[in-house]
Write a protein that holds these residues in place. Structure first.
Motif, PDB file in Angstrom:
ATOM      1  N   LEU A   1       1.959  -1.777  21.934  1.00 46.40           N
ATOM      2  CA  LEU A   1       1.222  -1.448  20.714  1.00 46.40           C
ATOM      3  C   LEU A   1       2.175  -1.030  19.608  1.00 46.40           C
ATOM      4  CD1 LEU A   1      -1.355  -0.785  19.102  1.00 46.40           C
ATOM      5  CD2 LEU A   1      -1.350   1.469  20.193  1.00 46.40           C
ATOM      6  N   PHE A   2       3.163  -0.191  19.922  1.00 42.93           N
ATOM      7  CA  PHE A   2       4.106   0.271  18.906  1.00 42.93           C
ATOM      8  C   PHE A   2       4.905  -0.896  18.324  1.00 42.93           C
ATOM      9  CE2 PHE A   2       3.783   4.469  21.161  1.00 42.93           C
ATOM     10  CZ  PHE A   2       3.265   5.173  20.085  1.00 42.93           C
ATOM     11  N   ALA A   3       5.320  -1.837  19.165  1.00 42.88           N
ATOM     12  CA  ALA A   3       6.079  -2.989  18.682  1.00 42.88           C
ATOM     13  C   ALA A   3       5.231  -3.854  17.760  1.00 42.88           C
ATOM     14  CB  ALA A   3       6.589  -3.813  19.862  1.00 42.88           C
ATOM     15  N   ARG A   4       3.974  -4.040  18.115  1.00 44.70           N
ATOM     16  CA  ARG A   4       3.056  -4.827  17.274  1.00 44.70           C
ATOM     17  C   ARG A   4       2.831  -4.135  15.930  1.00 44.70           C
ATOM     18  NH1 ARG A   4      -0.777  -7.915  21.216  1.00 44.70           N
ATOM     19  NH2 ARG A   4       0.402  -7.772  23.148  1.00 44.70           N
ATOM     20  N   MET A   5       2.675  -2.821  15.965  1.00 46.15           N
ATOM     21  CA  MET A   5       2.530  -2.052  14.731  1.00 46.15           C
ATOM     22  C   MET A   5       3.781  -2.179  13.866  1.00 46.15           C
ATOM     23  SD  MET A   5       0.847   1.424  16.344  1.00 46.15           S
ATOM     24  CE  MET A   5       1.089   2.398  14.839  1.00 46.15           C
ATOM     25  N   GLY A   6       4.939  -2.023  14.495  1.00 49.65           N
ATOM     26  CA  GLY A   6       6.197  -2.084  13.757  1.00 49.65           C
ATOM     27  C   GLY A   6       6.418  -3.420  13.089  1.00 49.65           C
ATOM     28  N   ALA A   7       6.030  -4.509  13.758  1.00 53.02           N
ATOM     29  CA  ALA A   7       6.207  -5.842  13.186  1.00 53.02           C
ATOM     30  C   ALA A   7       5.411  -6.002  11.899  1.00 53.02           C
ATOM     31  CB  ALA A   7       5.782  -6.899  14.206  1.00 53.02           C
ATOM     32  N   VAL A   8       4.178  -5.540  11.895  1.00 51.66           N
ATOM     33  CA  VAL A   8       3.320  -5.670  10.709  1.00 51.66           C
ATOM     34  C   VAL A   8       3.836  -4.785   9.573  1.00 51.66           C
ATOM     35  CG1 VAL A   8       1.004  -5.297   9.790  1.00 51.66           C
ATOM     36  CG2 VAL A   8       1.291  -6.305  12.060  1.00 51.66           C
ATOM     37  N   CYS A   9       4.128  -3.528   9.881  1.00 52.11           N
ATOM     38  CA  CYS A   9       4.567  -2.587   8.845  1.00 52.11           C
ATOM     39  C   CYS A   9       5.891  -3.015   8.230  1.00 52.11           C
ATOM     40  CB  CYS A   9       4.699  -1.178   9.435  1.00 52.11           C
ATOM     41  SG  CYS A   9       3.136  -0.459   9.989  1.00 52.11           S
ATOM     42  N   ASP A  10       6.810  -3.501   9.064  1.00 47.25           N
ATOM     43  CA  ASP A  10       8.123  -3.927   8.580  1.00 47.25           C
ATOM     44  C   ASP A  10       7.996  -5.098   7.613  1.00 47.25           C
ATOM     45  OD1 ASP A  10      11.174  -4.110   8.831  1.00 47.25           O
ATOM     46  OD2 ASP A  10      10.565  -6.096   9.513  1.00 47.25           O
ATOM     47  N   VAL A  11       7.214  -6.110   7.984  1.00 46.04           N
ATOM     48  CA  VAL A  11       7.087  -7.294   7.135  1.00 46.04           C
ATOM     49  C   VAL A  11       6.389  -6.951   5.826  1.00 46.04           C
ATOM     50  CG1 VAL A  11       5.948  -9.536   6.912  1.00 46.04           C
ATOM     51  CG2 VAL A  11       7.177  -8.966   9.010  1.00 46.04           C
ATOM     52  N   TYR A  12       5.318  -6.161   5.899  1.00 43.27           N
ATOM     53  CA  TYR A  12       4.582  -5.840   4.671  1.00 43.27           C
ATOM     54  C   TYR A  12       5.491  -5.163   3.648  1.00 43.27           C
ATOM     55  CZ  TYR A  12       1.486  -3.512   1.379  1.00 43.27           C
ATOM     56  OH  TYR A  12       0.895  -3.060   0.221  1.00 43.27           O
ATOM     57  N   ASP A  13       6.237  -4.158   4.073  1.00 44.47           N
ATOM     58  CA  ASP A  13       7.081  -3.467   3.100  1.00 44.47           C
ATOM     59  C   ASP A  13       8.214  -4.363   2.620  1.00 44.47           C
ATOM     60  OD1 ASP A  13       7.765  -0.877   1.691  1.00 44.47           O
ATOM     61  OD2 ASP A  13       9.668  -1.326   2.711  1.00 44.47           O
ATOM     62  N   ALA A  14       8.750  -5.207   3.498  1.00 46.83           N
ATOM     63  CA  ALA A  14       9.853  -6.080   3.104  1.00 46.83           C
ATOM     64  C   ALA A  14       9.434  -7.066   2.029  1.00 46.83           C
ATOM     65  CB  ALA A  14      10.390  -6.825   4.327  1.00 46.83           C
ATOM     66  N   ILE A  15       8.283  -7.705   2.200  1.00 46.20           N
ATOM     67  CA  ILE A  15       7.887  -8.737   1.232  1.00 46.20           C
ATOM     68  C   ILE A  15       7.285  -8.147  -0.046  1.00 46.20           C
ATOM     69  CG2 ILE A  15       7.559 -10.449   3.050  1.00 46.20           C
ATOM     70  CD1 ILE A  15       4.556 -10.089   2.803  1.00 46.20           C
ATOM     71  N   SER A  16       6.876  -6.881   0.005  1.00 45.32           N
ATOM     72  CA  SER A  16       6.317  -6.255  -1.197  1.00 45.32           C
ATOM     73  C   SER A  16       7.355  -5.414  -1.934  1.00 45.32           C
ATOM     74  CB  SER A  16       5.104  -5.382  -0.834  1.00 45.32           C
ATOM     75  OG  SER A  16       5.467  -4.336   0.053  1.00 45.32           O
ATOM     76  N   SER A  17       8.635  -5.588  -1.572  1.00 41.48           N
ATOM     77  CA  SER A  17       9.730  -4.854  -2.209  1.00 41.48           C
ATOM     78  C   SER A  17      10.710  -5.830  -2.850  1.00 41.48           C
ATOM     79  CB  SER A  17      10.487  -4.006  -1.177  1.00 41.48           C
ATOM     80  OG  SER A  17       9.640  -3.093  -0.529  1.00 41.48           O
ATOM     81  N   ASP A  18      11.328  -5.403  -3.956  1.00 45.02           N
ATOM     82  CA  ASP A  18      12.402  -6.197  -4.555  1.00 45.02           C
ATOM     83  C   ASP A  18      13.604  -6.162  -3.626  1.00 45.02           C
ATOM     84  OD1 ASP A  18      11.197  -7.048  -6.957  1.00 45.02           O
ATOM     85  OD2 ASP A  18      11.574  -5.098  -7.895  1.00 45.02           O
ATOM     86  N   ARG A  19      14.168  -7.342  -3.365  1.00 42.38           N
ATOM     87  CA  ARG A  19      15.348  -7.453  -2.506  1.00 42.38           C
ATOM     88  C   ARG A  19      16.506  -8.028  -3.311  1.00 42.38           C
ATOM     89  NH1 ARG A  19      13.523  -7.789   2.776  1.00 42.38           N
ATOM     90  NH2 ARG A  19      15.699  -7.361   3.348  1.00 42.38           N
ATOM     91  N   CYS A  20      17.678  -7.968  -2.749  1.00 44.40           N
ATOM     92  CA  CYS A  20      18.845  -8.501  -3.458  1.00 44.40           C
ATOM     93  C   CYS A  20      18.755 -10.017  -3.619  1.00 44.40           C
ATOM     94  CB  CYS A  20      20.129  -8.126  -2.727  1.00 44.40           C
ATOM     95  SG  CYS A  20      20.198  -8.630  -0.991  1.00 44.40           S
ATOM     96  N   TYR A  21      17.908 -10.683  -2.823  1.00 44.20           N
ATOM     97  CA  TYR A  21      17.815 -12.138  -2.879  1.00 44.20           C
ATOM     98  C   TYR A  21      16.454 -12.653  -3.327  1.00 44.20           C
ATOM     99  CZ  TYR A  21      15.844 -11.168   1.740  1.00 44.20           C
ATOM    100  OH  TYR A  21      15.102 -10.654   2.772  1.00 44.20           O
ATOM    101  N   LYS A  22      15.452 -11.768  -3.554  1.00 47.95           N
ATOM    102  CA  LYS A  22      14.145 -12.224  -4.025  1.00 47.95           C
ATOM    103  C   LYS A  22      13.362 -11.089  -4.657  1.00 47.95           C
ATOM    104  CE  LYS A  22      10.483 -12.751  -1.433  1.00 47.95           C
ATOM    105  NZ  LYS A  22       9.679 -11.552  -1.715  1.00 47.95           N
ATOM    106  N   ALA A  23      12.471 -11.463  -5.582  1.00 48.65           N
ATOM    107  CA  ALA A  23      11.594 -10.471  -6.208  1.00 48.65           C
ATOM    108  C   ALA A  23      10.416 -10.179  -5.281  1.00 48.65           C
ATOM    109  CB  ALA A  23      11.088 -11.001  -7.545  1.00 48.65           C
ATOM    110  N   ALA A  24       9.844  -8.999  -5.448  1.00 41.58           N
ATOM    111  CA  ALA A  24       8.739  -8.564  -4.593  1.00 41.58           C
ATOM    112  C   ALA A  24       7.463  -9.338  -4.911  1.00 41.58           C
ATOM    113  CB  ALA A  24       8.491  -7.076  -4.790  1.00 41.58           C
ATOM    114  N   TRP A  25       6.655  -9.548  -3.884  1.00 41.26           N
ATOM    115  CA  TRP A  25       5.279  -9.943  -4.105  1.00 41.26           C
ATOM    116  C   TRP A  25       4.474  -8.675  -4.355  1.00 41.26           C
ATOM    117  CZ3 TRP A  25       5.708 -13.358   0.819  1.00 41.26           C
ATOM    118  CH2 TRP A  25       6.157 -14.626   0.455  1.00 41.26           C
TER     119      TRP A  25
END
Length: 397
Positions: free
Chosen positions: A267-291
């Protein structure tokens, strides 16, 4: 025996076999579970559900049900410790406290990561105390920290991403009904999940362009490297080791580093996968702008190839909302507003701060409206850059 019952017939001790209805309209992330907590019973009774089916072989029947008896090994005759609830406050009020908690947590993460770079032993006691503060802040008003996690710049992304995943893990854990101990473990796991990136060369970690195959292989080593670091620290709970190693796994087995799938993922791994991706794609990165937050949810929902555990993702959407805090909306009245909080009634009707009239093309006196009360309705999601608005300023952050 599988039996259909009315919501007002459901009692503690029953085994809920299936909940019929749109998953967005009821508060549960599972369709089948043993009903053992009063808070879940209250949610079930108050939900507008099409049908509820119980399994009398796994739980009590309508006639036999006795709400005085709590199942799953908990003896209702013994006194149960009751946690005194924390009073709910307005999001504007909690934002001041949440900012201090966020800054303290960022500093703690930066210090821990710096220790790892220098080869020092990892000390996490302060981090665990901060996870408790995060949990308490979310009990007062979850929207404050969920709003603040959007505030990060590219230079401090790694630290603030860890703070954001911690906040999201705590919020999701609370929605899933995890125990206080489990919520603490989930939050600490979120803080430490990317610790392995501290041994990745900066020219790879912060490269603005596309990684080469060799560089991507190096980057993909960070879960294992992080697990090795945490494994040497006796204070770290198993949940943190699990999330660190497996937050890039997928339920279809196409993730890394171990290509785990299905029930092999906790359960923790499944939770971590979702939370990690959501914050990554909704944040400005050095190689892409945030959604935008809403676009990030839409993108994740479109990945139907087994990327995420469906029930956990649905629970996550209920946690942050279809229109997460900070989403700019155009209403049918022609007014623009920014989402401040989620409604307790429906995912599709958030609480919005209106501030601009598109018909008059002018600012109007700011006003908080609850769309669930029928005061207006949503026409579209808008791009703040198109309008030139600083939504952080409008939200008071």
């Amino acid at each position: 025996m599988i039996k259909k019952v009315q919501a007002n017939e459901v009692q503690l001790g029953m085994y809920i076999h299936e909940i019929r209805g749109n998953w967005m309209e009821h508060p549960f992330w599972r369709k089948s579970f043993k009903l053992a907590q009063q808070k879940d019973l209250d949610k079930l009774v108050s939900s507008n559900l099409e049908a509820i089916w119980i399994d009398t072989n796994k739980g009590l029947d309508v006639v036999k049900a006795n709400p005085a008896k709590i199942l799953d090994g908990v003896d209702s005759d013994k006194p149960q410790s009751i946690k005194k609830p924390i009073a709910r406050v307005l999001v504007e009020e909690e934002l001041h406290v949440a900012k201090k908690i966020q800054n303290k947590t960022k500093e703690a993460v930066a210090a821990m990561f710096a220790d790892v770079r220098m080869g020092k032993a990892l000390e996490i006691e302060e981090a665990e105390l901060l996870v408790n503060e995060i949990n308490q802040s979310m009990e007062r008003n979850p929207n404050a920290l969920l709003t603040l996690i959007r505030l990060k710049n590219v230079n401090e992304y790694t630290y603030m991403h860890s703070v954001a995943v911690c906040v999201l893990m705590v919020a999701l854990g609370r929605h899933l009904g995890l125990s206080e101990v489990q919520i603490k473990q989930a939050g600490t796991a979120g803080l430490l999940h990317d610790i392995g990136k501290m041994v990745i060369p900066n020219e790879v970690l912060n490269k603005p362009g596309k990684l080469t195959d060799e560089e991507f292989t190096i980057m993909k080593s960070h879960p294992v490297r992080g697990w090795e670091i945490l494994k040497s620290c006796y204070q770290v709970h198993e949940a943190a080791l699990d999330v660190c190693l497996h937050h890039h796994e997928r339920v279809d087995g196409k993730g890394y580093p171990e290509k785990l799938s299905g029930d092999a993922l906790t359960l923790f791994a499944r939770m971590g996968a979702v939370c990690d991706v959501y914050d990554a794609i909704s944040s400005d990165r050095c190689y892409k702008a945030a959604w935008s937050p809403a676009e990030s949810i839409r993108k994740m929902a479109s990945w139907k190839d087994g990327h995420f555990d469906e029930s956990i993702f649905q629970a996550f959407v209920k946690t942050v909302g279809i229109y997460p805090s900070g989403t700019l909306l155009k209403l049918k009245s022609g007014r623009l507003g920014v989402v401040m909080e989620q409604s307790t009634k429906k995912l599709t009707t958030p609480i919005v701060k209106i501030f601009f009239s598109t018909r008059a093309n002018a600012h109007i006196p700011a006003e908080i409206i609850d769309i669930s009360k029928g005061m207006d309705s949503i026409e579209s999601i808008e791009d703040p850059a198109k309008w030139g608005f600083d939504l952080n300023k409008i939200q008071g952050i």
